[in-house]
Design a protein around this motif. Structure first.
Motif, mmCIF file in Angstrom:
data_model
loop_
_atom_site.group_PDB
_atom_site.id
_atom_site.type_symbol
_atom_site.label_atom_id
_atom_site.label_comp_id
_atom_site.label_asym_id
_atom_site.label_seq_id
_atom_site.Cartn_x
_atom_site.Cartn_y
_atom_site.Cartn_z
ATOM 1 N N ARG A 1 0.826 -1.222 0.000
ATOM 2 C CA ARG A 1 0.000 0.000 0.000
ATOM 3 C C ARG A 1 0.849 1.256 0.000
ATOM 4 N N ASN A 2 2.094 1.174 0.461
ATOM 5 C CA ASN A 2 3.009 2.317 0.291
ATOM 6 C C ASN A 2 3.462 2.405 -1.156
ATOM 7 N N ILE A 3 3.895 1.248 -1.675
ATOM 8 C CA ILE A 3 4.504 1.213 -3.011
ATOM 9 C C ILE A 3 3.515 1.666 -4.072
ATOM 10 N N LEU A 4 2.241 1.369 -3.843
ATOM 11 C CA LEU A 4 1.221 1.765 -4.816
ATOM 12 C C LEU A 4 1.006 3.278 -4.863
ATOM 13 N N LEU A 5 1.445 3.988 -3.827
ATOM 14 C CA LEU A 5 1.344 5.448 -3.874
ATOM 15 C C LEU A 5 2.410 5.962 -4.831
ATOM 16 N N PRO A 6 2.013 6.702 -5.876
ATOM 17 C CA PRO A 6 3.028 7.192 -6.820
ATOM 18 C C PRO A 6 4.113 8.018 -6.133
ATOM 19 N N GLU A 7 3.754 8.728 -5.045
ATOM 20 C CA GLU A 7 4.735 9.569 -4.356
ATOM 21 C C GLU A 7 5.753 8.738 -3.573
ATOM 22 N N VAL A 8 5.431 7.486 -3.322
ATOM 23 C CA VAL A 8 6.365 6.603 -2.605
ATOM 24 C C VAL A 8 7.001 5.651 -3.625
ATOM 25 N N CYS B 1 -4.969 -8.476 -7.582
ATOM 26 C CA CYS B 1 -4.993 -7.038 -7.340
ATOM 27 C C CYS B 1 -4.983 -6.779 -5.828
ATOM 28 N N PRO B 2 -4.236 -5.830 -5.260
ATOM 29 C CA PRO B 2 -3.384 -4.894 -5.998
ATOM 30 C C PRO B 2 -1.924 -5.350 -6.122
ATOM 31 N N MET B 3 -1.622 -6.601 -5.705
ATOM 32 C CA MET B 3 -0.226 -7.050 -5.784
ATOM 33 C C MET B 3 0.250 -7.124 -7.236
ATOM 34 N N THR B 4 -0.723 -7.338 -8.147
ATOM 35 C CA THR B 4 -0.354 -7.368 -9.566
ATOM 36 C C THR B 4 0.414 -6.099 -9.923
ATOM 37 N N PHE B 5 -0.177 -4.963 -9.560
ATOM 38 C CA PHE B 5 0.437 -3.712 -9.972
ATOM 39 C C PHE B 5 1.709 -3.417 -9.178
ATOM 40 N N VAL B 6 1.767 -3.892 -7.927
ATOM 41 C CA VAL B 6 3.015 -3.746 -7.151
ATOM 42 C C VAL B 6 4.144 -4.458 -7.891
ATOM 43 N N ARG B 7 3.867 -5.662 -8.383
ATOM 44 C CA ARG B 7 4.903 -6.431 -9.082
ATOM 45 C C ARG B 7 5.278 -5.770 -10.416
ATOM 46 N N VAL B 8 4.287 -5.175 -11.058
ATOM 47 C CA VAL B 8 4.587 -4.442 -12.296
ATOM 48 C C VAL B 8 5.495 -3.249 -11.978
ATOM 49 N N LYS B 9 5.191 -2.561 -10.896
ATOM 50 C CA LYS B 9 6.005 -1.399 -10.526
ATOM 51 C C LYS B 9 7.432 -1.811 -10.208
ATOM 52 N N VAL B 10 7.576 -2.912 -9.497
ATOM 53 C CA VAL B 10 8.923 -3.401 -9.162
ATOM 54 C C VAL B 10 9.673 -3.780 -10.446
ATOM 55 N N GLU C 1 -9.777 -8.927 -14.940
ATOM 56 C CA GLU C 1 -9.393 -7.809 -14.081
ATOM 57 C C GLU C 1 -8.006 -7.258 -14.420
ATOM 58 N N GLN C 2 -7.044 -8.159 -14.622
ATOM 59 C CA GLN C 2 -5.679 -7.687 -14.897
ATOM 60 C C GLN C 2 -5.630 -6.866 -16.176
ATOM 61 N N MET C 3 -6.270 -7.347 -17.228
ATOM 62 C CA MET C 3 -6.238 -6.618 -18.499
ATOM 63 C C MET C 3 -7.077 -5.337 -18.434
ATOM 64 N N GLN C 4 -8.103 -5.351 -17.561
ATOM 65 C CA GLN C 4 -8.922 -4.141 -17.421
ATOM 66 C C GLN C 4 -8.141 -3.033 -16.698
ATOM 67 N N ASP C 5 -7.384 -3.419 -15.666
ATOM 68 C CA ASP C 5 -6.786 -2.411 -14.787
ATOM 69 C C ASP C 5 -5.354 -2.028 -15.151
ATOM 70 N N VAL C 6 -4.523 -3.021 -15.432
ATOM 71 C CA VAL C 6 -3.083 -2.740 -15.515
ATOM 72 C C VAL C 6 -2.717 -1.781 -16.657
ATOM 73 N N PRO C 7 -3.226 -1.988 -17.890
ATOM 74 C CA PRO C 7 -2.844 -1.030 -18.939
ATOM 75 C C PRO C 7 -3.230 0.405 -18.596
ATOM 76 N N LYS C 8 -4.391 0.585 -17.957
ATOM 77 C CA LYS C 8 -4.832 1.935 -17.577
ATOM 78 C C LYS C 8 -3.880 2.510 -16.517
ATOM 79 N N ASN C 9 -3.527 1.675 -15.521
ATOM 80 C CA ASN C 9 -2.596 2.141 -14.481
ATOM 81 C C ASN C 9 -1.246 2.522 -15.075
ATOM 82 N N LEU C 10 -0.797 1.708 -16.036
ATOM 83 C CA LEU C 10 0.495 1.995 -16.680
ATOM 84 C C LEU C 10 0.444 3.366 -17.354
#
Lengths: 300, 85
Positions: free
Chosen positions: A16-23, B22-31, B50-59
């Motif tokens: 939940r921290n990492i998901l914040l764009p500011e973090v 979700c939301p670990m999917t996007f955490v892993r994408v961010k990493v 869900e993954q295809m609905q959310d992740v491209p938009k988040n990206l």
């Protein structure tokens, strides 16, 4: 940024921290590498310590020379009934490690004095002053200024609290720009018997954690040029601007304070000796609250 | 510009997040994106739904570009160019 490689558990814990764009991932790495010192494991320090540890701050210093008393438990949520009599730093360390086992906790079981304060605050990325008296607040703020360590200072009396940040490297106003010297009633501002609404202290302590995290990450708009005053009873939050005092004895161009100054908590005229050596104010809370308001307005 | 468009896009790495929710999917994408320099490309494997609905938009919200989407059975392979921070 390279650095700490997160395990799957860590990623989930701090998701939940990492998901914040500011973090983000970078910010979480910064927190993992960060060192924060909290002075005072009491009403302010309890939430501040728990939230800093929960946020993933890698190294947490906890300085306090007191032991847990039953009367602490209305506000000092780090400690429980079974901890009465234990050093607060030990109880705090156990509470942190039970929740955040990876946090490196450095306990400092002593009261800060002019002799040890500069050495104690030196080298930390941020210091949170969560003490309960003005002499300690001046001692810590002077030491942090002289050692160029960012400071997030807060205080609570009754239903009212205040918070400010000092960033020496950014040339922000210092604590003494707002309060040049402790006044007579501030000497008496802390007593074993002084009433404090625990939840009000909790608000300010949690805010200290927020502001410290912002300082560590370099994000957002802090309180380095502002003062926050929270009146829980009135349900009001007031924010006053703070400016540098050109005549400030600590940070002004003609500064006269070259080392920390230790003020002693002694019984004020008309005060009564309290159980832990401090004094009970003769005309306590209303006067103090007014004083806080008056001084807060000065900073506008 | 035509020569640039014709240049093959080679992903630096491939990350399959189909096992995450979700939301670990996007955490892993961010990493995964964190290890890349801006302009580098990540191949991302996502599930329909869900993954295809959310992740491209988040990206897109975070400033990255989805260059291509290829369906392979129940999975989607996305080529994502990392944006400037």
């Amino acid at each position: 940024m390279t650095g700490h490689e997160f395990t799957d558990d860590e990623l989930e814990r701090w998701s939940r921290n990492i998901l914040l764009p500011e973090v983000g991932v970078d910010g979480q790495r910064k927190l993992a590498a960060a060192r924060a010192l909290v002075v005072g494991a009491g009403g302010l320090g309890s939430p501040a310590i728990l939230y800093l540890a929960a946020a993933g701050v890698g190294t947490l210093g906890i300085a306090d020379g007191d032991r847990v008393e039953l009367s602490n438990l209305n506000r000092q949520v780090l400690h429980g009934a079974a901890d009465v009599g234990r050093p607060k730093v030990e109880s705090a360390r156990d509470a942190v490690l039970a929740r955040s086992p990876a946090c490196r906790v450095v306990t400092i079981f002593c009261r800060l004095t002019a002799r040890n304060v500069r050495q104690t605050v030196r080298g930390w990325d941020v210091v949170l002053d969560a003490t309960d008296n003005f002499p300690a607040r001046f001692l810590i703020s002077d030491a942090c200024w002289l050692e160029r360590v960012p400071l997030v200072s807060a205080g609570v009396v009754g239903f009212q609290g205040q918070l400010l940040t000092v960033l020496p490297q950014a040339g922000s106003p210092c604590y003494r720009c707002l309060l040049p010297e402790p006044s007579a009633d501030q000497y008496a501002a802390t007593c074993g018997q002084a009433g404090v609404l625990g939840a009000a202290a909790g608000v300010l302590g949690a805010m200290q954690a927020v502001e410290a995290i912002k300082v560590l990450l370099g994000i957002g708009h802090g309180f380095e040029r502002r003062l926050l005053v929270y009146d829980a009873l009135a349900g009001k939050v007031r924010i006053a601007n703070r400016v540098k005092d050109p005549a400030c004895a600590l940070c002004g161009p003609k500064a006269t304070i070259a080392d920390v100054v230790e003020y002693r908590l002694t019984c004020c005229p008309g005060g009564v000796a309290g159980p832990d050596g401090c004094c009970m104010p003769a005309a306590p809370l209303k006067r103090q609250a007014k004083s806080v308001r008056r001084r807060g307005a000065k900073g506008r | 510009m035509a020569a640039q468009a014709a240049r093959p896009v080679v992903p630096v790495r491939t990350v399959d997040v189909t096992g995450s929710r979700c939301p670990m999917t996007f955490v892993r994408v961010k990493v995964a994106l964190d290890g890349l320099a801006p302009g580098e490309v990540l191949e991302l494997v996502l599930l329909e739904g869900e993954q295809m609905q959310d992740v491209p938009k988040n990206l897109k919200d975070e400033g990255h570009r989805v260059l291509a989407v290829v369906r392979k059975g129940p999975k989607y392979h996305l080529l994502v160019r990392k944006g400037e921070p």
